[in-house]
Design a protein around this motif. Sequence first.
Motif, PDB file in Angstrom:
ATOM      1  N   ARG A   1       0.852  -1.183   0.000  1.00  0.00           N
ATOM      2  CA  ARG A   1       0.000   0.000   0.000  1.00  0.00           C
ATOM      3  C   ARG A   1       0.888   1.233   0.000  1.00  0.00           C
ATOM      4  O   ARG A   1       1.728   1.394   0.881  1.00  0.00           O
TER       5      ARG A   1
ATOM      6  N   PRO B   1       0.656   7.875   0.911  1.00  0.00           N
ATOM      7  CA  PRO B   1       0.985   9.143   0.265  1.00  0.00           C
ATOM      8  C   PRO B   1       1.746  10.058   1.209  1.00  0.00           C
ATOM      9  O   PRO B   1       1.553  10.024   2.417  1.00  0.00           O
TER      10      PRO B   1
ATOM     11  N   ASP C   1       3.119  25.368   6.196  1.00  0.00           N
ATOM     12  CA  ASP C   1       2.143  24.806   7.134  1.00  0.00           C
ATOM     13  C   ASP C   1       0.944  24.141   6.481  1.00  0.00           C
ATOM     14  O   ASP C   1       0.109  23.560   7.149  1.00  0.00           O
ATOM     15  N   VAL C   2       0.769  24.297   5.174  1.00  0.00           N
ATOM     16  CA  VAL C   2      -0.391  23.666   4.559  1.00  0.00           C
ATOM     17  C   VAL C   2       0.077  22.362   3.935  1.00  0.00           C
ATOM     18  O   VAL C   2       0.988  22.339   3.121  1.00  0.00           O
ATOM     19  N   LYS C   3      -0.569  21.287   4.344  1.00  0.00           N
ATOM     20  CA  LYS C   3      -0.202  19.991   3.783  1.00  0.00           C
ATOM     21  C   LYS C   3      -1.169  19.653   2.676  1.00  0.00           C
ATOM     22  O   LYS C   3      -2.384  19.818   2.819  1.00  0.00           O
ATOM     23  N   ALA C   4      -0.622  19.190   1.589  1.00  0.00           N
ATOM     24  CA  ALA C   4      -1.494  18.764   0.502  1.00  0.00           C
ATOM     25  C   ALA C   4      -1.114  17.351   0.101  1.00  0.00           C
ATOM     26  O   ALA C   4       0.065  17.014   0.043  1.00  0.00           O
ATOM     27  N   TRP C   5      -2.127  16.539  -0.128  1.00  0.00           N
ATOM     28  CA  TRP C   5      -1.885  15.133  -0.480  1.00  0.00           C
ATOM     29  C   TRP C   5      -2.366  14.898  -1.892  1.00  0.00           C
ATOM     30  O   TRP C   5      -3.486  15.266  -2.237  1.00  0.00           O
ATOM     31  N   ASP C   6      -1.505  14.240  -2.632  1.00  0.00           N
ATOM     32  CA  ASP C   6      -1.927  13.918  -3.995  1.00  0.00           C
ATOM     33  C   ASP C   6      -2.863  12.721  -3.928  1.00  0.00           C
ATOM     34  O   ASP C   6      -2.486  11.633  -3.500  1.00  0.00           O
ATOM     35  N   ILE C   7      -4.088  12.914  -4.342  1.00  0.00           N
ATOM     36  CA  ILE C   7      -5.058  11.826  -4.244  1.00  0.00           C
ATOM     37  C   ILE C   7      -5.588  11.454  -5.627  1.00  0.00           C
ATOM     38  O   ILE C   7      -6.596  10.764  -5.743  1.00  0.00           O
ATOM     39  N   THR C   8      -4.885  11.909  -6.648  1.00  0.00           N
ATOM     40  CA  THR C   8      -5.400  11.736  -8.015  1.00  0.00           C
ATOM     41  C   THR C   8      -5.799  10.290  -8.306  1.00  0.00           C
ATOM     42  O   THR C   8      -6.921  10.001  -8.718  1.00  0.00           O
TER      43      THR C   8
ATOM     44  N   PHE D   1     -14.283  13.602   1.500  1.00  0.00           N
ATOM     45  CA  PHE D   1     -13.770  14.869   0.957  1.00  0.00           C
ATOM     46  C   PHE D   1     -14.854  15.942   0.798  1.00  0.00           C
ATOM     47  O   PHE D   1     -14.566  17.080   0.481  1.00  0.00           O
TER      48      PHE D   1
ATOM     49  N   LEU E   1     -10.187  20.982  -1.901  1.00  0.00           N
ATOM     50  CA  LEU E   1      -9.430  20.234  -2.904  1.00  0.00           C
ATOM     51  C   LEU E   1      -8.739  21.211  -3.850  1.00  0.00           C
ATOM     52  O   LEU E   1      -9.225  22.317  -4.074  1.00  0.00           O
ATOM     53  N   ARG E   2      -7.619  20.742  -4.382  1.00  0.00           N
ATOM     54  CA  ARG E   2      -6.968  21.512  -5.443  1.00  0.00           C
ATOM     55  C   ARG E   2      -7.076  20.684  -6.703  1.00  0.00           C
ATOM     56  O   ARG E   2      -6.614  19.540  -6.731  1.00  0.00           O
TER      57      ARG E   2
ATOM     58  N   GLU F   1      -5.579  17.245  -5.560  1.00  0.00           N
ATOM     59  CA  GLU F   1      -4.876  17.230  -4.271  1.00  0.00           C
ATOM     60  C   GLU F   1      -5.866  17.567  -3.169  1.00  0.00           C
ATOM     61  O   GLU F   1      -6.767  18.394  -3.359  1.00  0.00           O
ATOM     62  N   TYR F   2      -5.671  16.907  -2.058  1.00  0.00           N
ATOM     63  CA  TYR F   2      -6.480  17.239  -0.883  1.00  0.00           C
ATOM     64  C   TYR F   2      -5.645  18.165  -0.024  1.00  0.00           C
ATOM     65  O   TYR F   2      -4.487  17.873   0.278  1.00  0.00           O
ATOM     66  N   GLU F   3      -6.212  19.271   0.325  1.00  0.00           N
ATOM     67  CA  GLU F   3      -5.476  20.229   1.143  1.00  0.00           C
ATOM     68  C   GLU F   3      -5.920  20.063   2.583  1.00  0.00           C
ATOM     69  O   GLU F   3      -7.112  20.233   2.892  1.00  0.00           O
ATOM     70  N   GLU F   4      -4.967  19.704   3.432  1.00  0.00           N
ATOM     71  CA  GLU F   4      -5.317  19.434   4.815  1.00  0.00           C
ATOM     72  C   GLU F   4      -5.616  20.748   5.533  1.00  0.00           C
ATOM     73  O   GLU F   4      -4.960  21.748   5.275  1.00  0.00           O
TER      74      GLU F   4
ATOM     75  N   GLN G   1      -5.565  23.504   8.382  1.00  0.00           N
ATOM     76  CA  GLN G   1      -4.342  23.978   9.002  1.00  0.00           C
ATOM     77  C   GLN G   1      -4.126  23.357  10.384  1.00  0.00           C
ATOM     78  O   GLN G   1      -3.021  23.154  10.811  1.00  0.00           O
TER      79      GLN G   1
ATOM     80  N   ARG H   1      -6.621  17.175  10.684  1.00  0.00           N
ATOM     81  CA  ARG H   1      -6.796  16.474   9.426  1.00  0.00           C
ATOM     82  C   ARG H   1      -8.256  16.069   9.221  1.00  0.00           C
ATOM     83  O   ARG H   1      -8.578  15.363   8.285  1.00  0.00           O
TER      84      ARG H   1
ATOM     85  N   VAL I   1      -8.670  10.192   5.515  1.00  0.00           N
ATOM     86  CA  VAL I   1      -7.566   9.320   5.121  1.00  0.00           C
ATOM     87  C   VAL I   1      -7.318   9.541   3.644  1.00  0.00           C
ATOM     88  O   VAL I   1      -8.141   9.137   2.824  1.00  0.00           O
ATOM     89  N   PRO I   2      -6.238  10.188   3.289  1.00  0.00           N
ATOM     90  CA  PRO I   2      -6.070  10.529   1.891  1.00  0.00           C
ATOM     91  C   PRO I   2      -5.752   9.286   1.020  1.00  0.00           C
ATOM     92  O   PRO I   2      -5.234   8.330   1.499  1.00  0.00           O
TER      93      PRO I   2
END
Lengths: 806, 105
Positions: free
Chosen positions: A63, A66, A73-80, B13, B18-19, B92-95, B97, B100, B104-105
């Motif tokens: 698994r 990601p 400070d901003v976290k972004a996760w690629d979820i494409t 979501f 989202l981005r 992209e999922y923007e967490e 600040q 979370r 779960v991304p």
Amino acid sequence: MHVLRHDGQGLDEAKLVEDTSRLADPTKRYSSNKIESDVVCKFPNGDGNDQPKSAVPCQLPLRAVPKPTINRDVKAWDITEKFTQASLALNTGQLVKDEYFTLFESIGALEIMDPKMDSGFLQPGETLEDDYDALKPLLPEEVIGIMDQLLCYEMAWHQGYPLSQTLFTSVYIDKLLWPDPRSLEEAQFYRGDVKLATEAMHDILRAYCLAIIKCCDFVITKITSRDYFEEEDFCTHTYNRQLLTQVPLDFILHELELAMKFIETDQTSPISAELKYALLARLEFRRALLIALFPDYSASFLDKYWPPVSDTLPRIEATHKFGRPVPGSFSTKLQRRLASTVPPRPVVELEFKDAFEKLVQLCVDCEEAVRYTYLEPSPQEYQSFIWAFASRKPQPLAYARSYLSNFIFSSNNEVFEHLLREDLRSLVFPEDQVLDPVNWTIESPRNPMMPKDKRLQMASLIDEFTNRAIQNYHELWTALCQNRCRMRRMLCHSMLAFDQLQSDAGVLDDDLHALSSDIQQYPLITWVYHHKLRQIEWVVQLGFEQEIYLPDELPSMYYWLSKIAETRKRLLMTLLEFFERRQSKMEKGKKAEIEKAERVKEGKGYIESLLAEASGTKELAEALSSFYTHLAYLKLLPTPPRPFSNPSLRYELRMKPFLTLTPSEVFPFAELTAQLHPYGPYDNPNPKPNLSRILSDSVIWQYMDHAVKSAKEDFAKLKKLGAKAARAEGVKGSWEKGVQGCLLSCVAAGVAIATVKEICKGLGKEGVGGVEGMKKRLRVEIVEAGGDRVGKRYHEWWVVPKVVKL
Amino acid sequence: MDNQEATSYLTQFVGKTLRIYSTDGRIFVGQMKCTDRDRNVILALTHEYRHPSEAAIKKAIQESGNPATQVPLTSRYVGLVVVPGQYITRIEYEEGQFNRDGVVP
């Protein structure tokens, strides 16, 4: 590394680290058997000789965890990938959505990449924004050119186009307004520090632009303060831009004055005298306009506001030729920066000539509107003025109409109550005890058991009526102040409100009769009824004006109009009798009574004037109805094919606004058909008596001739009674023109009837070809209405056909 | 991934930021309101970000004299938009600040 994280259950951290380091280094692996066996025993199925590197991944559930990209400070996760997989697993038609998010809302979403919706969608090679440099030095000619272009856009806006497609396409205006300036000083063509000092030409243009913006602000304030219809009359949307709302007028005037002073005293720059003159004219015009548009006007100087504006106009027109256009300083791309969701739309181009014409019209209309405040304070005078104003051609702009409405409705309710009482007085209570001001001064008796004074009771009855009617009365006035089409629609509603009022007034009338015998029969009902009938007439007449009815509907609509006018005529005749009785009774009385009799006589003039108008309307409508009916028999009236409707449904549709009226004014379809088809259906007339013979007989035409003649007499009488009797003294000119138009309509109708009659004489003779042959000998033209311009009709309300012999 | 799993994955979501990167290089940042099988996504309160044009970058470099100068993305408020799935290149999922939000991304 992440493989280990998942199977880490039986291994301690230290070993894991060691393990991986050994895995990475094959030499290490083979040097120590002990550790290698450790790993092997952990995975019993594996062969000791196998490389653990390959054994481990195939055994573990994989698994990918990601990792976020972190940015401040901003976290972004690629979820494409996962998102895509998940959406593919959805069923067709299944939505994953916010439970409060409705389908209705979703319709409002703009589709990205759709060129018609997505304002950020760029064609290949297109840039998002314009790169015009607002600090580029300008020639005086260019400044004049920009000013005149701005004026064109301003007038286009006045005509109803949105700011986004007009003034907001100017780079200069955009720079002044965005980012939102906190003070007037900040509203510059640049933001922040500027290294070079701005040029004089920029200062002049800036002053002019600031004034334009403030003018827009004033216009919006005025228009929104009254009844108007967004996007129908005017667009007040400013796309989240503040139009210097907080900046006081004086500040802007000061900027203009500084600019003017600079031009006047400037000796150094090589600007020619004529250019200076042109610039000054424009600044002075802005100054005058700004003052005229200022919402807090001073009532005593009202007539001094607009003439100065008009005075500057010829100078602007004369110097327009000096301007040099700067097309680059306007761009549709600026629309992307507005709080608007639509893609840029084309700029509204209005020629300077047309824009200037509109400007002149605006000044003239506003000057005219001011005259309202100088009218004789009578409701009829006011209404005549409002009608005349609304009938002006071209139709006054939304601003001018709001300007007038502002005078009409700025007063409080008491003024309207007074107007309503005056209206009652002039129609049903001439010099009547019911409206004697004394009635309102009498106090009610202390002892509630004592009977109240009759006069007090009358006053309270009238008050009760006023309270009930004031709303409807107010709405009627509001309707008259709208644009022409809206006026007709609102009158349909007002008419129904008066209908309701009529049934309510009955009770009060009964009470009034119980108090006094010397009053007009059912005065309040009569008053309401008269107003209602008049509104019905207006609705129909405006229908003719706005060409709502097709030519083949004219017989029925004129018939309907003649019937309503006839009812109103009868009503007015009883009123006239009453006025006459009262006058003769008072003339016999004491001196004070005789004075009153004079006033009753004067009031009688008004009733006579109304009567003449109603009677003329009835006669002419009757003549036209009959004439159009006969034209239909002669197959000279154009009739469109209507495969999907029938006459009775069409009739019902036309009568829809009037169907609920009580007493019922609308007559049954059968009656109408009988009336309008005296010789059977138009297509298939009764064989006996023969149609040709009937039409060749002059008797039927005489009937029409006679009606036209009486109409002419009535309108002539109306004209003779004059504007004063009609209570249109304030708008004498246009009133007389209107009556003259009715008279000319009568003449034209007479001529048309005579022409057809002449040709019809020959009907039935040989070689003429009967009714069918008439098409070859005559042509009927339905004269079209003028719309916004002066039309071809003598009077917009009278559709008199033009008959041409072929 | 079965339907139930997918639904619960996507549902988390909803209402989150989202981005979404589009094929023409824009980025849309907004709250997800709705999605479907075709991966069309409706975003509310969306801002559109766009890479500065070449001309703007050149100008910035010229002005600052530093070839590595930072040029900010230009942004614009566009409100409620639907990004059709076919134009999406990256999500992209923007967490939030501070937390979370249990996603779960």
